[in-house]
Design an enzyme around this catalytic site. Sequence first.
Site, short mmCIF file in Angstrom:
data_model
loop_
_atom_site.label_atom_id
_atom_site.label_comp_id
_atom_site.label_asym_id
_atom_site.label_seq_id
_atom_site.Cartn_x
_atom_site.Cartn_y
_atom_site.Cartn_z
N ILE A 22 -49.89 -40.70 -51.86
CA ILE A 22 -48.40 -40.21 -51.42
C ILE A 22 -48.25 -40.95 -50.10
CG2 ILE A 22 -46.67 -38.55 -50.93
CD1 ILE A 22 -47.97 -38.70 -53.94
N LYS A 23 -47.42 -41.74 -50.10
CA LYS A 23 -46.92 -42.42 -49.06
C LYS A 23 -46.01 -41.98 -48.11
CE LYS A 23 -46.73 -47.77 -48.30
NZ LYS A 23 -46.24 -49.01 -48.73
#
Length: 449
Positions: free
Chosen positions: A143-144
Amino acid sequence: MATDSEFEFTALDALRHSGIAIASDGAEYLKIKEFNPTDATSNPSLVSHALSKPEYVHIFTDAVHYARSTLPTASLEEQTELAMDRLLVQVGAEILNIIPGRVSVSVDPRLGYDYHGILNKAKSLTSLFNALSPPIPPSRVLIKIPATYPGILAAHTLESLPSSPIHTNLTLVFGRVQAVACAQAGVSVISPFIGRVKDWWDARALDVGLISESEEEVRKKKEANVEDHPGIKLVREVRSAYTRMGTKTQVMAAGFRSVDEIVEVGRYGSEGGPDLVTLPPELLDGLRRREGVVRADDSTSPPPASTSTPTPLTTPLYFDPTSPDPEGTLFENGLKEEGGIALDKVPEGLEKFSKDARKLEGRVRCALEVLSKAAAARGKSQMGVVGPDGENGQLERMTTTMTTLVTKKGLEGIEWVEQASNLNLNLCAVVQEGVTAVGQCLGQSVKVK
């Protein structure tokens, strides 16, 4: 796309040979298979650009229908949010069908300073990946999250979940303070932006009079000489700090502008540079078209870190995992002492990504509104409630409604209508005609399939 290289051993081969893994950067997954990347990354700007193309527009359409069928009685805002999440996940899933490793999927950049919002969005995206058939496990997804203090705090929480940790890639990293804080928070990956780091330091040198404008012109003509590149120096400094810390956090260098930068950052392999580089197809192709140099095992060892500020022998504490500071005082003070690069570049990066997220969201919302109108028109027709002026009158009213609806959305409306000829929305005849009329109103010649 690319043609076969004339070299048996290319610069792309050399990068892999040095121990640096290759990640593709982009949402246009049909372009990346030939480069055999291990990982992949995307961002809202890249996703928005890809979904405007005919070969990817089905992702957009499927996400809109998914949101309506999953939340049939929900508000337009709730449906829009789900559709946005779904299309990001579907792009990620398509990429994972091609690569063996992980894909980085961004949270909404507008949540960059919202700790709880980032947590909820990360969990929502992870759940959607898990709901696919077959389900995609968290181990294949990063998850960025923007490397703001709330973002780092949220990443620490996600990485520390007891039952099923959610792994993170902290993006928009521009300095050592952010990088060290991320490692202290236990994040999986950081993404320093090579090109934007250089932009900031070059601009600062001009602002403080360290170089003149004429000297700046000379410097620009020496692009091939990248040994003094501030972004590359940052990567090497971070590698030195991470080695000293013994952290497991990986460095994924991003935001390259040229093949020369990539070759230079990989000169000392992963021992003196990044663990991974994430590159768009055009730079991957550029590496493949350049001859590579084999790096001997006993060649020059990685250089000592060399940056604008000395590297201290001990690593300051910018994030305390045993007692996280909700205000991030140590972190913020560190950013100021570093010179303020992150204080300038993070908001700038978030605004750019947010602009593209709003643009894509506008198209999604517009499509959902049109589908809602279509459903209402279809329902009235089935009930025999067409009105005293018959079907033609209903068509006229529906056309007027949608013309007003889409026209108010300005450029976003125009872009959506431009796509209408590629969207198979299975709309009733009334709405098909209405969208065509909207296109005419906006000066676009379209015919809905």
